[in-house]
Design a protein around this motif. Structure first.
Motif, PDB file in Angstrom:
ATOM      1  N   LYS A 104       0.787  -1.148   0.212  1.00 42.83           N
ATOM      2  CA  LYS A 104       0.167  -0.009  -0.027  1.00 42.83           C
ATOM      3  C   LYS A 104       0.908   1.340  -0.077  1.00 42.83           C
ATOM      4  N   PHE A 105       1.877   1.148   0.551  1.00 42.92           N
ATOM      5  CA  PHE A 105       2.834   2.531   0.859  1.00 42.92           C
ATOM      6  C   PHE A 105       3.406   2.885  -0.493  1.00 42.92           C
ATOM      7  N   THR A 106       4.107   1.716  -1.123  1.00 46.48           N
ATOM      8  CA  THR A 106       4.599   1.968  -2.490  1.00 46.48           C
ATOM      9  C   THR A 106       3.631   2.028  -3.670  1.00 46.48           C
ATOM     10  N   ARG A 107       2.474   1.734  -3.154  1.00 42.53           N
ATOM     11  CA  ARG A 107       1.068   2.078  -4.219  1.00 42.53           C
ATOM     12  C   ARG A 107       1.573   0.949  -5.424  1.00 42.53           C
ATOM     13  N   THR A 108       1.973  -0.351  -5.122  1.00 42.44           N
ATOM     14  CA  THR A 108       1.968  -1.563  -6.160  1.00 42.44           C
ATOM     15  C   THR A 108       1.062  -2.362  -5.585  1.00 42.44           C
ATOM     16  N   GLU A 109       0.923  -3.601  -6.271  1.00 40.89           N
ATOM     17  CA  GLU A 109      -0.111  -4.448  -6.171  1.00 40.89           C
ATOM     18  C   GLU A 109       0.464  -5.532  -5.068  1.00 40.89           C
ATOM     19  N   GLU A 110       1.699  -5.986  -4.895  1.00 42.67           N
ATOM     20  CA  GLU A 110       1.831  -6.868  -3.992  1.00 42.67           C
ATOM     21  C   GLU A 110       3.494  -6.651  -3.734  1.00 42.67           C
ATOM     22  N   ALA A 111       3.761  -7.147  -2.399  1.00 47.97           N
ATOM     23  CA  ALA A 111       5.270  -6.750  -2.051  1.00 47.97           C
ATOM     24  C   ALA A 111       5.782  -8.429  -1.253  1.00 47.97           C
ATOM     25  N   ILE A 112       6.891  -8.753  -1.304  1.00 47.33           N
ATOM     26  CA  ILE A 112       7.364 -10.055  -0.648  1.00 47.33           C
ATOM     27  C   ILE A 112       8.529  -9.532   0.100  1.00 47.33           C
ATOM     28  N   LEU A 113       8.456 -10.456   1.254  1.00 52.75           N
ATOM     29  CA  LEU A 113       9.523  -9.891   2.226  1.00 52.75           C
ATOM     30  C   LEU A 113      10.717 -11.031   2.553  1.00 52.75           C
ATOM     31  N   TYR A 114      11.907 -10.488   2.404  1.00 52.11           N
ATOM     32  CA  TYR A 114      13.096 -11.292   2.628  1.00 52.11           C
ATOM     33  C   TYR A 114      13.644 -11.051   3.914  1.00 52.11           C
ATOM     34  N   ALA A 115      14.509 -12.181   4.557  1.00 53.98           N
ATOM     35  CA  ALA A 115      14.737 -12.029   5.936  1.00 53.98           C
ATOM     36  C   ALA A 115      16.190 -11.407   5.960  1.00 53.98           C
ATOM     37  N   TYR A 116      16.854 -11.148   4.964  1.00 55.68           N
ATOM     38  CA  TYR A 116      18.195 -10.432   4.823  1.00 55.68           C
ATOM     39  C   TYR A 116      18.437  -9.786   3.757  1.00 55.68           C
ATOM     40  N   GLY A 117      18.738  -8.329   3.990  1.00 51.30           N
ATOM     41  CA  GLY A 117      18.784  -7.341   2.861  1.00 51.30           C
ATOM     42  C   GLY A 117      19.613  -7.769   1.804  1.00 51.30           C
ATOM     43  N   PHE A 118      20.660  -8.414   2.126  1.00 50.33           N
ATOM     44  CA  PHE A 118      21.548  -8.478   1.046  1.00 50.33           C
ATOM     45  C   PHE A 118      21.316  -9.631  -0.067  1.00 50.33           C
ATOM     46  N   ALA A 119      20.561 -10.636   0.785  1.00 47.31           N
ATOM     47  CA  ALA A 119      19.889 -11.598   0.051  1.00 47.31           C
ATOM     48  C   ALA A 119      18.680 -11.153  -0.857  1.00 47.31           C
ATOM     49  N   THR A 120      18.236 -10.272  -0.794  1.00 48.85           N
ATOM     50  CA  THR A 120      16.793  -9.675  -1.389  1.00 48.85           C
ATOM     51  C   THR A 120      17.317  -9.575  -3.075  1.00 48.85           C
ATOM     52  N   ILE A 121      18.074  -8.639  -3.139  1.00 48.38           N
ATOM     53  CA  ILE A 121      18.634  -8.315  -4.796  1.00 48.38           C
ATOM     54  C   ILE A 121      19.079  -9.558  -5.235  1.00 48.38           C
ATOM     55  N   ALA A 122      20.144 -10.507  -4.408  1.00 48.91           N
ATOM     56  CA  ALA A 122      20.741 -11.499  -4.708  1.00 48.91           C
ATOM     57  C   ALA A 122      19.861 -12.452  -5.035  1.00 48.91           C
ATOM     58  N   SER A 123      18.587 -12.570  -4.383  1.00 47.05           N
ATOM     59  CA  SER A 123      17.640 -13.623  -4.920  1.00 47.05           C
ATOM     60  C   SER A 123      16.664 -13.244  -6.191  1.00 47.05           C
ATOM     61  N   ALA A 124      16.356 -11.995  -5.976  1.00 46.91           N
ATOM     62  CA  ALA A 124      15.414 -11.356  -6.892  1.00 46.91           C
ATOM     63  C   ALA A 124      16.104 -11.492  -8.392  1.00 46.91           C
ATOM     64  N   ILE A 125      17.273 -11.282  -8.718  1.00 46.29           N
ATOM     65  CA  ILE A 125      17.806 -11.375 -10.031  1.00 46.29           C
ATOM     66  C   ILE A 125      17.783 -12.701 -10.593  1.00 46.29           C
ATOM     67  N   PRO A 126      18.379 -13.667  -9.971  1.00 49.81           N
ATOM     68  CA  PRO A 126      18.393 -15.051 -10.723  1.00 49.81           C
ATOM     69  C   PRO A 126      16.868 -15.628 -10.522  1.00 49.81           C
ATOM     70  N   ALA A 127      15.878 -15.137 -10.113  1.00 53.79           N
ATOM     71  CA  ALA A 127      14.643 -15.575 -10.051  1.00 53.79           C
ATOM     72  C   ALA A 127      14.073 -15.192 -11.447  1.00 53.79           C
ATOM     73  N   TYR A 128      14.401 -14.298 -12.133  1.00 48.71           N
ATOM     74  CA  TYR A 128      13.842 -13.777 -13.439  1.00 48.71           C
ATOM     75  C   TYR A 128      14.819 -14.008 -14.440  1.00 48.71           C
ATOM     76  N   SER A 129      16.035 -13.767 -14.286  1.00 49.64           N
ATOM     77  CA  SER A 129      17.106 -13.695 -15.429  1.00 49.64           C
ATOM     78  C   SER A 129      17.705 -15.012 -15.471  1.00 49.64           C
ATOM     79  N   LYS A 130      18.046 -15.630 -16.406  1.00 55.63           N
ATOM     80  CA  LYS A 130      18.588 -17.011 -16.602  1.00 55.63           C
ATOM     81  C   LYS A 130      19.690 -17.149 -17.531  1.00 55.63           C
ATOM     82  N   ARG A 131      20.218 -18.322 -17.798  1.00 54.20           N
ATOM     83  CA  ARG A 131      21.273 -18.483 -18.826  1.00 54.20           C
ATOM     84  C   ARG A 131      20.491 -18.051 -20.258  1.00 54.20           C
ATOM     85  N   GLY A 132      21.285 -17.152 -20.951  1.00 52.61           N
ATOM     86  CA  GLY A 132      21.015 -17.048 -22.544  1.00 52.61           C
ATOM     87  C   GLY A 132      19.896 -15.560 -22.302  1.00 52.61           C
TER      88      GLY A 132
END
Lengths: 155, 474
Positions: free
Chosen positions: B157-185
């Motif tokens: 609601k604060f960021t005015r987006t549809e959904e948010a997902i929480l991670y337990a460690y700040g470093f792991a947030t972006i380090a997990s988000a990138i490989p979830a979408y971008s793969k080999r090729g």
């Protein structure tokens, strides 16, 4: 899911599901059912039914093993390594001449021999049977692992 | 037609065997060849297709002979900073007690002064008594507590987006988000000055990474044009390649702000997806603290994924990603840090929720923070011998030496400055990097973080301390 006692999470199920218990029997039963269905069509004679079984089996084999690429599910473990590989190339993680691969090599050959016998070695049926058998056997050779002729089906 | 024609004629075994004996020669030959081949096949051993060069025995022996083992623990110099950490006692708020001495805190990233806020502490304490300390499970295995869902809701609601997902460690947030979408090729266009977490995420994704010069949109456009040309040559490959642009809102290593409107223009022109890492700009930029999108007036729907660290402005632990439901939901099964790590302790989720509430109630603090950043920036620019890197409104500034020589010399000088400043009551830190691992090592600098609770007197005192020390050391 699809385990021959050999899957564990983090592994491509496509590579191991054909090693499962009962796959060979299921395969034979499936081909038999296909043949019985074709035999029950009234206007086909026995030779045509056998040739059709052979041809349909080979075309199905080609489509599922050599035409469709990737996996039907998310590949979280390999970052898309199997996205460009056909099912045949994924079996057993690329190891050649494993038991599963030998079985899948043999199936078209045995069907071809049976079909030739039951069509009484008729030349026209021979052409169909041989051509589809070659269509299915040649992509299974280890020399053609990962090869895409003329760039067809590459991406 | 007669009945006999419809009924299939019976095939007698005699007829079959006769046919076999009268079979054409070519057919027999082919069948014999096939049978021979099958027998050969049945006896062949399985093997892997060799991808590496095969070494002869002699080459193997040579390699073994010339191998020298490296020490398990390499020699480190006695004055390595990691061997002499400064010990902080108590809370690292505006004033911090370092090694027994009370200093003004310009080192830790407590932008909105949430650390030590009594209201947050009270909420966290009651959460502690209700939920205990840790959640003891990943989100998929009983680690999801109602406060997690509540915080995700609030963040969306604060960021005015549809959904948010929480991670337990700040470093792991972006380090997990990138490989979830971008793969080999796939291709990721990333800024050269991206922080270490982004670099690790890109490494884990196994995609092709193309770095463009820091904050240089012309360079990015040039690279995108080249990619478009390659795509035209190979349209089939281009149809299965995903393209991403990865930037940070405010860069941790430089203090600059990304030129977002130009980036969105490039997005629609070249059809790439934008991921922004807003750790430093969330709770800092924008009229209501919503980040770099609010700052530039770019609608948030134009951005595909926003990832932020809650360890800076929100003074909690962990991180979150927000965006469309379609995008964020994917991370619930593909985000490695989400599925395979224990979830955020409920106490810290409640602390973050409370901090968000404070941010919503008092939107004036963002302008106050920016004013203080501008003051400090202006004051620090006038110090001879040091130059300030970073935008005036950025809460992170880097003080580099005006005259730069070798890296070790500069780092030693800056460390001396920091130590002296600490003796005189201003806590500063040299920006630290894993020097062997960074893609582009920034020049040595002192990283200064602004706190909204700083008064003008604090800023003046700190500046004079730094000026004196700099004069002494340089």
């Amino acid at each position: 899911m699809g385990d021959g006692g050999t899957t564990y999470s983090g592994v491509n199920p496509n590579a191991v599901w054909l090693n499962s218990r009962g796959i060979w029997l299921s395969y034979v039963i499936a081909v038999t059912i296909l043949h019985l269905i074709l035999l029950s069509i009234p206007f086909l004679n026995v030779a045509q039914a056998w040739t059709l079984t052979n041809v349909v089996h080979n075309i199905g084999n080609y489509i599922f093993l050599h035409m469709l690429k990737g996996t039907p599910w998310e590949t979280n473990w390999d970052q898309g390594k199997s996205r460009l590989l056909t099912h045949w190339e994924q079996i057993d993680f690329g190891e050649q001449f494993t038991t599963t691969r030998k079985f899948l090599f043999l199936a078209p050959v045995i069907l071809f021999i049976l079909a030739s016998f039951y069509t009484k070695y008729d030349p026209l049926h021979f052409v169909f049977n041989l051509s589809t058998m070659l269509l299915v056997l040649i992509p299974k050779l280890p020399q053609l692992h990962g090869v895409r002729i003329f760039g067809i089906n590459k991406y | 037609m007669a009945v006999e024609d419809v009924i299939v004629e019976p095939w007698y075994m005699m007829q079959m065997v006769q046919a076999f004996l009268q079979a054409p020669v070519y057919h027999i030959v082919i069948e014999v060849l096939l049978i021979v081949w099958i027998i050969g096949l049945l006896f062949s051993k399985s093997y892997r297709i060799q991808e590496r060069v095969q070494l002869t025995e002699k080459e193997k022996e040579d390699l073994l002979a010339e191998w020298q083992p490296e020490p398990l623990v390499p020699d480190t110099p006695e004055d390595h900073p990691a061997l002499h950490p400064r010990v902080v006692s108590g809370k690292a708020g505006l004033k911090v007690v370092v090694d027994g001495k009370e200093c003004l805190n310009l080192a830790t990233l407590n932008f909105l002064g949430m650390l030590g806020n009594k209201r947050i502490e009270k909420a966290a304490n009651s959460a502690l008594y209700k939920y205990g300390v840790g959640s003891c499970g990943p989100r998929g295995f009983y680690g999801t507590v109602d406060v997690h869902l509540d915080l995700e809701d609030k963040l969306a609601k604060f960021t005015r987006t549809e959904e948010a997902i929480l991670y337990a460690y700040g470093f792991a947030t972006i380090a997990s988000a990138i490989p979830a979408y971008s793969k080999r090729g796939d291709i990721v266009f990333c800024d050269e000055g991206a922080c270490f977490a982004i670099q690790k995420g890109l490494l884990a994704s196994r995609s092709k990474v193309v770095y463009f010069k820091h904050n240089d949109m012309e360079d990015l456009e040039r690279l995108l044009k080249e990619q478009a040309k390659d795509d035209k040559k190979n349209p089939k490959k281009a149809a299965v390649t995903r393209r991403f642009v990865l930037v940070e809102g405010i860069y941790m290593n430089y203090g600059d702000i990304v030129p977002l409107p130009k980036l969105v223009e490039l997005k629609y022109k070249y059809k790439v997806r934008i991921f922004i890492e807003e750790s430093l700009s969330f709770g800092v930029l924008g009229d209501n603290g919503r980040g770099v999108t609010e700052h530039f007036g770019v609608p948030i729907e134009d951005i595909d994924l926003i990832s932020a660290n809650m360890e800076m402005s929100l003074a909690s632990i962990g991180g979150f990603c927000c965006g469309d439901s379609f995008v964020i939901d994917h991370q619930r099964l593909s985000g490695q840090g989400y599925c395979f790590s224990a979830s955020l302790p409920p106490m810290l989720s409640v602390a973050a929720s409370e901090a968000l509430l404070i941010m919503e109630e008092k939107p004036g603090i963002f302008e106050e923070l920016r004013t203080r950043c501008k003051w400090l920036h202006a004051k620090l620019s006038s110090i001879p011998g040091l130059k300030v890197c970073g935008e005036p409104i950025s809460p992170i500034m880097h003080l580099q030496l005006a005259a730069q020589s070798s890296r070790t010399e500069d780092t030693t000088k800056l460390e001396t400055i920091c130590n002296e400043c600490m003796n005189q009551g201003v806590a500063l830190t040299v920006a630290r990097y894993l020097e062997g691992e960074e893609h582009l090592l920034p020049p040595p600098s002192i990283r200064i973080a602004v706190n909204v609770e700083l008064t003008e007197d604090d800023i003046n005192d700190a500046t004079s301390v730094i000026t004196n020390v700099a004069k002494m050391v340089l």
